[in-house]
Write a protein that holds these residues in place. Sequence first.
Motif, short mmCIF file in Angstrom:
data_model
loop_
_atom_site.label_atom_id
_atom_site.label_comp_id
_atom_site.label_asym_id
_atom_site.label_seq_id
_atom_site.Cartn_x
_atom_site.Cartn_y
_atom_site.Cartn_z
N MET A 179 0.84 -1.20 0.00
CA MET A 179 0.00 0.00 0.00
C MET A 179 0.88 1.25 0.00
SD MET A 179 -2.77 -1.35 2.83
CE MET A 179 -3.91 0.01 2.63
N GLU A 180 0.31 2.34 -0.50
CA GLU A 180 1.05 3.60 -0.51
C GLU A 180 1.16 4.15 0.91
OE1 GLU A 180 -0.30 6.48 -3.27
OE2 GLU A 180 0.11 5.25 -5.03
N THR A 222 6.31 3.76 -3.64
CA THR A 222 5.07 3.67 -2.86
C THR A 222 5.09 4.53 -1.60
OG1 THR A 222 5.86 1.74 -1.61
CG2 THR A 222 4.71 1.32 -3.68
N ILE A 223 6.13 5.34 -1.42
CA ILE A 223 6.25 6.11 -0.18
C ILE A 223 6.67 7.53 -0.51
CG2 ILE A 223 8.68 5.47 0.19
CD1 ILE A 223 8.03 5.29 3.21
N GLY A 224 6.18 8.47 0.31
CA GLY A 224 6.53 9.87 0.14
C GLY A 224 6.56 10.56 1.49
N ALA A 225 7.05 11.81 1.51
CA ALA A 225 7.15 12.56 2.76
C ALA A 225 6.63 13.97 2.54
CB ALA A 225 8.60 12.61 3.24
N VAL A 226 6.00 14.52 3.58
CA VAL A 226 5.47 15.87 3.55
C VAL A 226 5.62 16.48 4.94
CG1 VAL A 226 3.12 15.12 4.09
CG2 VAL A 226 3.47 17.29 2.92
N ALA A 227 5.81 17.79 4.99
CA ALA A 227 5.98 18.49 6.27
C ALA A 227 4.88 19.51 6.46
CB ALA A 227 7.35 19.17 6.31
N PHE A 228 4.30 19.52 7.67
CA PHE A 228 3.25 20.47 8.01
C PHE A 228 3.70 21.49 9.05
CE2 PHE A 228 0.81 16.80 6.46
CZ PHE A 228 0.03 17.42 5.51
N ILE A 251 2.97 8.05 10.21
CA ILE A 251 3.16 7.15 9.08
C ILE A 251 1.76 6.72 8.64
CG2 ILE A 251 4.18 4.98 8.28
CD1 ILE A 251 6.23 5.27 10.55
N VAL A 252 1.29 7.28 7.53
CA VAL A 252 -0.09 7.06 7.08
C VAL A 252 -0.08 5.99 5.98
CG1 VAL A 252 -2.20 8.11 6.21
CG2 VAL A 252 -0.59 9.46 7.60
N VAL A 253 -0.72 4.87 6.26
CA VAL A 253 -0.88 3.81 5.28
C VAL A 253 -2.19 4.10 4.53
CG1 VAL A 253 -0.96 1.32 4.88
CG2 VAL A 253 0.28 2.23 6.86
N LEU A 254 -2.09 4.55 3.30
CA LEU A 254 -3.25 5.05 2.55
C LEU A 254 -4.08 3.91 1.98
CD1 LEU A 254 -1.44 7.93 0.65
CD2 LEU A 254 -2.87 8.13 2.69
#
Length: 274
Positions: A179-180, A222-228, A251-254
């Motif tokens: 999964m993504e 299948t993996i990415g990173a984002v900053a809030f 770590i969000v399993v979409l």
Amino acid sequence: MSSRRRGRKKPEEHHVDERWMASYMDMVTVLMCMFIVLYAMSSVDANKFEKLRNSLATGFGAVSSKTVDTASGTVVPPDLVDKNLEAFAAVKGAATTSPENMAAAIKEVDRLKALQAKMQAGLAVAGLSANVEFQIDQRGLTVKLVGSQAFFEPDRPELTSRATHVLQIISPVLKPAGMEIMIEGHAANGITAYPSTWELSSARAVNVLRYMVDRGGIVPGTIGAVAFGSARQVNDDSTPALMERNRRVDIVVLSDKPDVIRALIPEALKLSKK
């Protein structure tokens, strides 16, 4: 001498070939037909146009009408507009919450719960259950690494030994799922050696991603990173303990299910708890 004059023949007249006239007349005929067709197309039937104008005006409420040709349109009285919208919403909701969609949502919840149970079991055996929280919602399964002091050095993006141990346990569970995954970095409001909390939360999220790819075997595509940064806090930062909860990496399993299925996950969760 006169006989010679009488014997002379009058020169014959030579005419230019006139076959082009036929082609010219054909072209003129074709042009005439074309203009006749264009004129016929541009002619408006005044009677039909009037009917169309009245029908459109009635449909938009510009002209009062007591009778309406149902073949041309339907006029809804103003007092029934809200009722019709409610009825449409009810029909749409019924279609969305069909037994097939709900069954698919329940199946997706079971899949996410199975992943959560495997990670929780591994963390419990290693004594690492503290500071790791799980949440299932419309997006999928979120693994929350709460408390920067447990997973990072103060005001630093490097992973602690506790953080690497946690990632060693959850990565093998997520890898076969295919999964993504989205790594989301968060920070609390406060002074940091970085230019802003955005850079700090971004560096921490990227370090988690790199470890899961380099050491955990997660497929890079299948993996990415984002900053809030501090834009999505879970509390008001009023105490040091609350600030610590805002310093987190999720770590969000979409979920890969359609929107109509994912929208039913919260309700499916309630049904699964009964």
